[in-house]
Enzyme design. Structure first.
Site, PDB file in Angstrom:
ATOM      1  N   HIS A  41      -3.712   6.094 -11.900  1.00 10.65           N
ATOM      2  CA  HIS A  41      -3.751   5.104 -10.828  1.00 10.65           C
ATOM      3  C   HIS A  41      -5.013   5.236  -9.983  1.00 10.65           C
ATOM      4  O   HIS A  41      -5.690   6.257 -10.002  1.00 10.65           O
ATOM      5  CB  HIS A  41      -2.542   5.275  -9.904  1.00 10.65           C
ATOM      6  CG  HIS A  41      -1.293   4.604 -10.420  1.00 10.65           C
ATOM      7  ND1 HIS A  41      -0.478   5.191 -11.352  1.00 10.65           N
ATOM      8  CD2 HIS A  41      -0.733   3.397 -10.136  1.00 10.65           C
ATOM      9  CE1 HIS A  41       0.540   4.383 -11.614  1.00 10.65           C
ATOM     10  NE2 HIS A  41       0.408   3.290 -10.894  1.00 10.65           N
ATOM     11  N   LYS A  48      -3.247   5.694  -3.932  1.00 10.01           N
ATOM     12  CA  LYS A  48      -1.791   5.748  -4.122  1.00 10.01           C
ATOM     13  C   LYS A  48      -1.197   6.962  -3.405  1.00 10.01           C
ATOM     14  O   LYS A  48      -1.706   8.074  -3.516  1.00 10.01           O
ATOM     15  CB  LYS A  48      -1.473   5.798  -5.617  1.00 10.01           C
ATOM     16  CG  LYS A  48      -0.004   5.727  -5.903  1.00 10.01           C
ATOM     17  CD  LYS A  48       0.279   5.371  -7.347  1.00 10.01           C
ATOM     18  CE  LYS A  48       1.769   5.324  -7.642  1.00 10.01           C
ATOM     19  NZ  LYS A  48       2.509   4.427  -6.727  1.00 10.01           N
TER      20      LYS A  48
HETATM   21  N1  LIG Z   1       6.845  -2.281  -8.089  1.00  6.97           N
HETATM   22  C1  LIG Z   1       5.621  -2.703  -8.374  1.00  6.97           C
HETATM   23  O1  LIG Z   1       5.400  -3.475  -9.313  1.00  6.97           O
HETATM   24  C2  LIG Z   1       4.498  -2.247  -7.530  1.00  6.97           C
HETATM   25  C3  LIG Z   1       4.729  -1.316  -6.569  1.00  6.97           C
HETATM   26  N2  LIG Z   1       3.730  -0.924  -5.743  1.00  6.97           N
HETATM   27  C4  LIG Z   1       4.153  -0.007  -4.693  1.00  6.97           C
HETATM   28  O2  LIG Z   1       4.183  -0.702  -3.462  1.00  6.97           O
HETATM   29  C5  LIG Z   1       3.849   0.179  -2.396  1.00  6.97           C
HETATM   30  C6  LIG Z   1       2.657  -0.402  -1.650  1.00  6.97           C
HETATM   31  O3  LIG Z   1       1.551  -0.356  -2.514  1.00  6.97           O
HETATM   32  P1  LIG Z   1       0.229  -1.187  -2.221  1.00  6.97           P
HETATM   33  O4  LIG Z   1       0.554  -2.628  -2.048  1.00  6.97           O
HETATM   34  O5  LIG Z   1      -0.724  -0.769  -3.261  1.00  6.97           O
HETATM   35  O6  LIG Z   1      -0.195  -0.550  -0.827  1.00  6.97           O
HETATM   36  P2  LIG Z   1      -1.166  -1.165   0.265  1.00  6.97           P
HETATM   37  O7  LIG Z   1      -1.534  -0.019   1.146  1.00  6.97           O
HETATM   38  O8  LIG Z   1      -2.231  -1.995  -0.353  1.00  6.97           O
HETATM   39  O9  LIG Z   1      -0.225  -2.160   1.053  1.00  6.97           O
HETATM   40  C7  LIG Z   1       0.854  -1.720   1.812  1.00  6.97           C
HETATM   41  C8  LIG Z   1       0.884  -2.560   3.071  1.00  6.97           C
HETATM   42  O10 LIG Z   1       2.073  -2.271   3.807  1.00  6.97           O
HETATM   43  C9  LIG Z   1       1.680  -2.083   5.154  1.00  6.97           C
HETATM   44  N3  LIG Z   1       2.672  -1.272   5.836  1.00  6.97           N
HETATM   45  C10 LIG Z   1       2.728   0.069   5.962  1.00  6.97           C
HETATM   46  N4  LIG Z   1       3.807   0.407   6.696  1.00  6.97           N
HETATM   47  C11 LIG Z   1       4.440  -0.749   7.020  1.00  6.97           C
HETATM   48  C12 LIG Z   1       5.598  -1.059   7.774  1.00  6.97           C
HETATM   49  N5  LIG Z   1       6.337  -0.106   8.354  1.00  6.97           N
HETATM   50  N6  LIG Z   1       5.958  -2.364   7.892  1.00  6.97           N
HETATM   51  C13 LIG Z   1       5.218  -3.326   7.339  1.00  6.97           C
HETATM   52  N7  LIG Z   1       4.093  -3.100   6.633  1.00  6.97           N
HETATM   53  C14 LIG Z   1       3.722  -1.825   6.476  1.00  6.97           C
HETATM   54  C15 LIG Z   1       0.317  -1.450   5.086  1.00  6.97           C
HETATM   55  O11 LIG Z   1      -0.355  -1.565   6.304  1.00  6.97           O
HETATM   56  P3  LIG Z   1      -1.595  -0.584   6.626  1.00  6.97           P
HETATM   57  O12 LIG Z   1      -2.637  -0.918   5.613  1.00  6.97           O
HETATM   58  O13 LIG Z   1      -1.940  -0.964   7.998  1.00  6.97           O
HETATM   59  O14 LIG Z   1      -1.078   0.822   6.484  1.00  6.97           O
HETATM   60  C16 LIG Z   1      -0.314  -2.290   3.991  1.00  6.97           C
HETATM   61  O15 LIG Z   1      -0.770  -3.534   4.461  1.00  6.97           O
HETATM   62  C17 LIG Z   1       3.593   1.551  -3.054  1.00  6.97           C
HETATM   63  O16 LIG Z   1       4.779   2.303  -3.018  1.00  6.97           O
HETATM   64  C18 LIG Z   1       3.237   1.173  -4.481  1.00  6.97           C
HETATM   65  O17 LIG Z   1       3.519   2.195  -5.386  1.00  6.97           O
HETATM   66  C19 LIG Z   1       2.479  -1.434  -5.819  1.00  6.97           C
HETATM   67  C20 LIG Z   1       2.186  -2.348  -6.772  1.00  6.97           C
HETATM   68  C21 LIG Z   1       3.163  -2.812  -7.719  1.00  6.97           C
HETATM   69  O1  LIG Z   2       0.745   2.083  -6.292  1.00 10.20           O
HETATM   70  C1  LIG Z   2       0.512   1.263  -7.216  1.00 10.20           C
HETATM   71  O2  LIG Z   2      -0.576   0.714  -7.346  1.00 10.20           O
HETATM   72  C2  LIG Z   2       1.577   0.966  -8.166  1.00 10.20           C
HETATM   73  N1  LIG Z   2       2.759   1.465  -7.955  1.00 10.20           N
HETATM   74  C3  LIG Z   2       3.895   1.312  -8.782  1.00 10.20           C
HETATM   75  C4  LIG Z   2       4.324   2.666  -9.324  1.00 10.20           C
HETATM   76  O3  LIG Z   2       4.290   3.655  -8.570  1.00 10.20           O
HETATM   77  O4  LIG Z   2       4.750   2.746 -10.472  1.00 10.20           O
HETATM   78  C5  LIG Z   2       3.711   0.264  -9.843  1.00 10.20           C
HETATM   79  C6  LIG Z   2       2.335   0.197 -10.405  1.00 10.20           C
HETATM   80  O5  LIG Z   2       2.123   1.337 -11.171  1.00 10.20           O
HETATM   81  C7  LIG Z   2       1.303   0.072  -9.299  1.00 10.20           C
END
Ligand SMILES: NC(=O)C1=CN([C@@H]2O[C@H](COP(=O)(O)OP(=O)(O)OC[C@H]3O[C@@H](n4cnc5c(N)ncnc54)[C@H](OP(=O)(O)O)[C@@H]3O)[C@@H](O)[C@H]2O)C=CC1
Ligand SMILES: O=C(O)C1=N[C@H](C(=O)O)C[C@H](O)C1
Length: 231
Positions: A117, A121
């Protein structure tokens, strides 16, 4: 951000609120379904709040283990009619990779997972790798397979990765990467590698939209997008 864009563009949906870290969570009460992509440290608080306010949730945030899932089940049981869909990965290819790995698991004595990744992350191993390991472990146990052969008796801490349900999982964090995973199977004189690559974040949005459309008909807690695909 990608999810907001996708919901905004979907003809059958309306984006009624977008809540970032310091925004008031109360604006979510306008929604029928809340999507959470935040952080493993805050997702449980968000979920409890949503469920107690009668909101269906579709969750992409990772960091769930059996104890966390049990707590979510508890909140849902106290709020009948509220549903929650938690998907470690919304990418169709990733869901298929997990499905194929589950199918292959019983045929190979050896298995290890390598997930790779981007370096921003928070959690390791990834939610996808954890889930894949659980599915493989389940299939191996059902087939009566013991641990993968491994003669290691001396090792540097971490050199053999983490163990999830008896399956070794190795996590790489590297600039330039998005999200990738290889499931390596080994048997007598052959190996099988199942690899999935996420090339951009828009790849998650069709799965998220499917979850939003269907969560109302999935009673209680559902884990994994595979339950919505005709696999
Ligand atoms: N299931 C799936 O297919 C996928 C899962 N993920 C997962 O999703 C999660 C987020 O990943 P990702 O999008 O890459 O992370 P990012 O950091 O890009 O986005 C997360 C966002 O959530 C915000 N945030 C943090 N705390 C809060 C809160 N209490 N309330 C509202 N918003 C909040 C962050 O703000 P700030 O930047 O200000 O901290 C940021 O804007 C991870 O656990 C990742 O593994 C990601 C991609 C795909
Ligand atoms: O953090 C990410 O980027 C992603 N998180 C998810 C995971 O932990 O499996 C899904 C995907 O891999 C992207």
């Amino acid at each position: 951000m990608e999810v907001c864009k996708a919901v905004h563009a979907a003809e059958d949906m309306e984006l009624v609120a977008a809540v970032d870290k310091d925004d008031p969570i109360e604006s979510l009460t306008k929604a029928e379904v809340v999507v959470d992509f935040t952080h493993p440290d805050v997702v449980m608080g968000n979920l409890e709040w949503c469920i107690r306010h009668g909101l269906h949730t579709v969750v992409g945030t990772t960091g769930f283990d059996a104890a966390r899932l049990e707590r979510v089940r508890g909140w849902l049981a106290e709020n009948p009619g509220v549903n929650c869909l938690i998907c470690p990965n919304f990418g169709i290819g990733a869901v298929l990779m997990m499905h194929f790995a589950r199918l292959a698991a019983k045929y190979f004595p050896s298995v290890e997972i390598v997930e790779l990744h981007h370096p921003n992350k928070a959690d390791a191993p990834s939610g996808t790798a954890r889930r894949t390991a659980e599915l493989i472990a389940e299939a191996r146990a059902k087939a009566g397979l013991g641990p993968s052969p491994d003669a290691t008796t001396a090792e540097l801490d971490g050199a053999r990765g983490a163990t999830v349900e008896g399956v070794r999982v190795h996590a790489v964090r590297l600039s330039g990467l998005v999200a990738h995973q290889e499931v390596l199977f080994g048997g007598e004189g052959e190996t099988l590698t199942i690899r999935h690559d996420t090339l951009n974040r828009a790849s998650f949005t069709p799965g998220v939209l499917l979850g939003i459309r269907r969560v109302r008909e999935l009673p209680g807690l559902t884990v994994g997008l595979e339950h919505l695909l005709d696999l």
